[in-house]
Write a protein that holds these residues in place. Structure first.
Motif, PDB file in Angstrom:
ATOM      1  N   ASN A 489       5.573   2.664   2.583  1.00 56.50           N
ATOM      2  CA  ASN A 489       4.737   2.323   3.731  1.00 56.50           C
ATOM      3  C   ASN A 489       3.431   1.667   3.295  1.00 56.50           C
ATOM      4  O   ASN A 489       2.377   1.919   3.880  1.00 56.50           O
ATOM      5  CB  ASN A 489       4.461   3.575   4.567  1.00 56.50           C
ATOM      6  N   CYS A 490       3.517   0.839   2.277  1.00 56.62           N
ATOM      7  CA  CYS A 490       2.349   0.098   1.801  1.00 56.62           C
ATOM      8  C   CYS A 490       2.388  -1.340   2.311  1.00 56.62           C
ATOM      9  O   CYS A 490       3.459  -1.965   2.377  1.00 56.62           O
ATOM     10  CB  CYS A 490       2.287   0.100   0.270  1.00 56.62           C
ATOM     11  N   HIS A 491       1.227  -1.853   2.681  1.00 56.18           N
ATOM     12  CA  HIS A 491       1.048  -3.243   3.080  1.00 56.18           C
ATOM     13  C   HIS A 491      -0.110  -3.809   2.269  1.00 56.18           C
ATOM     14  O   HIS A 491      -1.185  -3.210   2.224  1.00 56.18           O
ATOM     15  CB  HIS A 491       0.737  -3.357   4.579  1.00 56.18           C
ATOM     16  N   GLU A 492       0.142  -4.917   1.625  1.00 59.45           N
ATOM     17  CA  GLU A 492      -0.868  -5.523   0.754  1.00 59.45           C
ATOM     18  C   GLU A 492      -1.396  -4.515  -0.264  1.00 59.45           C
ATOM     19  O   GLU A 492      -2.574  -4.501  -0.608  1.00 59.45           O
ATOM     20  CB  GLU A 492      -2.029  -6.088   1.579  1.00 59.45           C
ATOM     21  N   TYR A 515      -5.419   0.530   7.023  1.00 61.08           N
ATOM     22  CA  TYR A 515      -6.277   0.133   5.909  1.00 61.08           C
ATOM     23  C   TYR A 515      -7.513   1.024   5.860  1.00 61.08           C
ATOM     24  O   TYR A 515      -8.625   0.574   5.620  1.00 61.08           O
ATOM     25  CB  TYR A 515      -6.664  -1.351   5.985  1.00 61.08           C
ATOM     26  N   PRO A 574      -6.955  -6.017   7.534  1.00 63.56           N
ATOM     27  CA  PRO A 574      -5.791  -6.666   6.936  1.00 63.56           C
ATOM     28  C   PRO A 574      -5.812  -8.161   7.209  1.00 63.56           C
ATOM     29  O   PRO A 574      -6.489  -8.637   8.121  1.00 63.56           O
ATOM     30  CB  PRO A 574      -4.616  -5.989   7.650  1.00 63.56           C
ATOM     31  N   VAL A 578      -0.520 -10.073   8.303  1.00 61.94           N
ATOM     32  CA  VAL A 578      -0.075  -8.691   8.200  1.00 61.94           C
ATOM     33  C   VAL A 578      -0.485  -7.896   9.420  1.00 61.94           C
ATOM     34  O   VAL A 578       0.232  -7.024   9.897  1.00 61.94           O
ATOM     35  CB  VAL A 578      -0.643  -8.051   6.908  1.00 61.94           C
ATOM     36  N   ARG A 581       1.877  -7.219  12.231  1.00 62.98           N
ATOM     37  CA  ARG A 581       3.074  -6.422  11.978  1.00 62.98           C
ATOM     38  C   ARG A 581       2.785  -4.918  11.908  1.00 62.98           C
ATOM     39  O   ARG A 581       3.697  -4.122  11.849  1.00 62.98           O
ATOM     40  CB  ARG A 581       3.729  -6.862  10.663  1.00 62.98           C
ATOM     41  N   ILE A 582       1.511  -4.547  11.901  1.00 63.68           N
ATOM     42  CA  ILE A 582       1.155  -3.143  11.766  1.00 63.68           C
ATOM     43  C   ILE A 582       1.002  -2.507  13.142  1.00 63.68           C
ATOM     44  O   ILE A 582       0.216  -2.970  13.965  1.00 63.68           O
ATOM     45  CB  ILE A 582      -0.150  -2.983  10.963  1.00 63.68           C
TER      46      ILE A 582
END
Length: 761
Positions: A489-492, A515, A574, A578, A581-582
């Motif tokens: 479940n990580c983004h960037e 974030y 973010p 991105v 999409r969160i």
């Protein structure tokens, strides 16, 4: 834990003949069971094994023996073992058990069929088990009302006439129990183990009168005393010793409120010495609301009153069945007539050992220590609970904060270790974990990521304290699964909890949007802990996985440092692609307007050693600046977080800064008001309920201010660097896996003694 042997497990799970009545336990009735047995003379050692879902109360010959069971997950069901020689002497004995359905809704108990399992051993022989020879019936004299654990409509189930249990006598309503299947082989229950922790101890206690008078209350089953008390002219007076007995008159003084001194797990009762007319007595377990004793408000809903009721028409004795948390006990009479009542009460508390001592000339720190100990006692049942009064469930963060304080306050590793293991048993293959133990269904999506990540980190700390590799090998797979959940479940490069989770993180003004700095620093700290524990246990594959996760999170977390502010900031935006999409969680909004620079972020960054030396130096100064500010959104935290946030600061700054912050939080909010225990948040109230995580200050006092901590697992080596800000002399002793450790300051000089072979760093 000891596995149930095949011979001892000859007992069965039993329930009502009509099993459909117990298939939905949130709506199931109370169930009464009875069985007669003849105990021979010269029998030797007698043990009584018993377990149930969701709870039981046990009597022998009408005498209350105890209640339970030990909380557990279905896959490893725990059985209480009671040394029975004291309550099963030779002769004909009548056993009576009341089976309680779960209370409080799906978040407070497992959704399981209601069943009872028990057996008796004499020496190596099993002489009685649960089978169809047991009789069962609905305990239809008790109403079930959500958080109200019992509201009898007539006789309560326990009567004190010698040898009698009023409704356990044979009669037409009793039927042979239905066998569901053998213990350890009957779904949904899995294997069974004897619960090795001691059971709670019941002790008689004194009460003090705080109010008496007349209120208008008609005894409605779904009501409580909140409205009548607030409408009446009532107040809490200084407690005075309670008379041996008092009259309650339906037409006059019909209500009296008694004080037990602090919130605690207890079992109230009374002895009716005389009765004139037809009177019902209602019992409420109370906290205080705006300085007045009221029924337990909890979440403020109409059905929270914790009421028991009994009709009295003759001299008798009554005890409440299941223990319940509270401080005040209110008795109210209704009907026609009057009764002469002698109040009774037993505290029901876990028997903590006395393997740690603390004595200090500074009254502030001695009071912190003493009140923290009372708070832990008040927040322990068969596990470390959120609070014995309302949320009687094991939340992961409460267990962590309370558990560390429990070890240092009492020298007890057993209770914290058991609770941390229970959390591990709730971790699913996908890394999600029920936020409460137990909770409804093992796949329930009620995970609190911040609390779970704190649990992962605390598992490493517990291993530091005990050196228990067997325990560590059990919990490590759960820690690994949680970190896998983080990685997925990580983004960037940053961890963003899924929208279905409850993203909370303390009472503070923390930015909880995707974030978030705090939740990512907690994830990094958990990854560090998992990697270190895996390295100690030789789990090479986990070490390799954690190295990758830790590196990615550490690099991403560096982005939270803002050179313009010379501080770590609480949130990053973010990138545009991105962001779309969160999915934002319903639970990720802050309690207040979030601050860009807060204590939580900078203290966690300091603990993790993020940044170069110059950045770390600035981080220390930022923490100092934040702690010196007036209390506000930037530096406020809950009692459960204060130990975790301030302990890393102790070695880097003037301990006087920590001292002043403790004085204006614990001092102004709890100690100065005369509160006997620590509450859920920092708010002044001398009648507050007890919330176990307030004991996190104990770990801060020992590790941060006394500067005492293990240098290697199990205290084979010891670190000692005192930063004590208090006045006068201070002494602390602790029993560890490698012997006793004693530290002392006398006339300004520090000394430490350890067992032979222990190395001091």
């Amino acid at each position: 834990m000891s596995q149930i042997t095949e011979k001892a497990a000859a007992a069965n799970w039993i329930t009502l003949r009509d099993w459909r009545r117990v298939a939905l336990p949130t709506h199931a009735p109370y169930i009464a069971f009875r069985r007669d047995i003849t105990i021979p003379a010269g029998r030797g050692k007698v043990d009584f094994f018993i377990t149930a879902s969701a709870g039981y109360t046990l009597w022998v010959d009408g005498k209350l023996v105890g209640s339970g069971p030990a909380r557990s997950w279905p896959g490893r069901w725990l059985v209480d073992r009671l040394e029975a020689s004291r309550f099963l002497p030779a002769g004909r004995r009548r056993i009576a058990v009341l089976l309680h359905p779960p209370t409080g809704g799906p978040a407070y108990g497992l959704s399981l069929p209601l069943g009872l399992c028990a057996w008796i051993t004499m020496g190596n022989r099993t002489v009685l088990g649960t089978d169809e020879a047991w009789l069962a019936r609905e305990a239809d004299w008790i109403q079930h009302n959500n958080l109200v654990t019992a509201l009898p409509v007539g006789w309560q189930e326990h009567h004190t006439a010698p040898g009698r249990w009023t409704l356990a006598a044979p009669g037409k309503d009793w039927r042979p129990a239905k066998i569901l299947g053998p213990l350890g082989q009957t779904p949904p229950w899995g294997r069974a183990e004897v619960h090795d922790l001691p059971t709670a101890v019941e002790k008689e206690m004194d009460l003090r009168t705080v109010w008496s008078g007349r209120i208008g209350y008609n005894g409605q089953p779904s009501g409580n005393l909140i409205a009548p008390f607030l409408d009446a002219t009532t107040y809490v007076m200084k407690g005075r010793e309670q008379d041996a007995a008092f009259w309650l008159e339906c037409g006059g003084r019909n209500t009296i409120t008694l004080d037990t001194g602090r919130t605690r797990n207890m079992r109230p009762g009374f002895r009716v010495l005389a009765c004139q007319g037809k009177v019902s007595l209602d019992c409420f377990l109370d906290i205080s609301f705006n300085g007045r004793p009221t029924a337990g408000t909890g979440f403020g809903t109409h059905h929270e009153g914790s009421c028991d009721s009994i009709r009295v028409d003759q001299p008798q004795v009554w005890w409440r069945t299941q223990p319940r948390g509270g401080r005040f006990i209110t008795w109210s009479a209704r009907g026609r007539g009057r009764v002469l009542v002698q109040p009774l009460c037993r505290s029901v508390e876990y028997p903590y050992p006395a393997k740690a001592t603390f004595n200090c000339d500074d009254p502030f720190y001695q009071r912190l220590w003493d009140v923290a100990g009372e708070t832990i006692r008040a927040s322990t049942t068969d596990v470390l609970v959120d609070t014995c009064f309302r949320e009687n469930a094991l939340w992961t963060f409460d267990a962590c904060a309370t558990g560390m304080g429990t070890f240092y306050r009492f020298g007890d590793p057993a209770m914290p270790g058991h609770c941390f293991r229970l959390v591990a048993e709730g971790v699913q293959e996908d890394g999600t974990v029920a936020g409460i133990v137990p909770s409804q269904g093992e796949g329930m999506a009620c995970m609190l990521p911040d609390q779970t990540l704190n649990w992962v980190h605390t598992c490493l700390r517990y291993h530091d304290l005990t050196g228990d590799d067997v325990w560590a090998r059990f919990v490590l797979p759960g820690m690994r699964k949680v970190m896998g959940f983080v990685a997925r479940n990580c983004h960037e490069g940053l961890f963003v909890p899924p929208a279905w989770t409850w993203h909370w993180v303390d009472w503070a003004a923390i930015d909880k949007r995707p974030y978030s700095a705090v939740v990512n620093l907690l994830a990094l700290r958990a990854g560090e802990a998992t990697g270190i524990l895996a390295q100690r246990l030789g789990a090479k594959e986990t070490v390799k996985e954690m190295k990758s996760i830790r590196h990615s999170l550490r690099m991403a977390c560096q982005r939270f440092y803002d050179n313009r502010k010379d501080a770590w900031v609480s949130h990053l935006e973010p990138s545009r692609g991105v962001r779309a999409r969160i999915e934002r969680s319903n639970h990720d909004t802050p309690h207040e307007v979030a601050q860009p620079v807060i204590l939580h972020v900078n203290a966690l960054a300091l603990e993790l050693g993020l940044g170069n030396r110059e950045v770390q130096s600035r981080t220390v100064q930022r923490c100092v600046d934040l702690l010196r500010q007036p209390l506000g959104p930037a530096n406020a935290c809950g009692p459960g977080w204060i130990g975790s946030l301030l302990t890393p600061c102790c070695g880097s700054m003037d301990p006087g800064v920590i001292h002043r912050h403790l004085q204006r939080t614990y001092g102004q909010c709890f100690l100065d008001s005369g509160a006997p225990t620590f509450g859920e948040g920092f708010s002044a109230n001398p009648f507050n309920t007890a919330h176990g995580w307030g004991a996190s200050v104990i770990a801060l006092m020992v590790e941060g201010l006394l500067g005492l901590r293990p240098g290697s697992p199990g205290w084979r080596t010891v670190r000692f660097a005192p930063r004590w800000p208090g006045q006068g002399d201070v002494a602390y002793t602790l029993e560890t896996a490698n012997g006793r450790i004693s530290v002392r300051r006398s006339n300004g000089k520090w000394t430490m003694r350890t067992a032979r072979g222990v190395v001091t760093r």
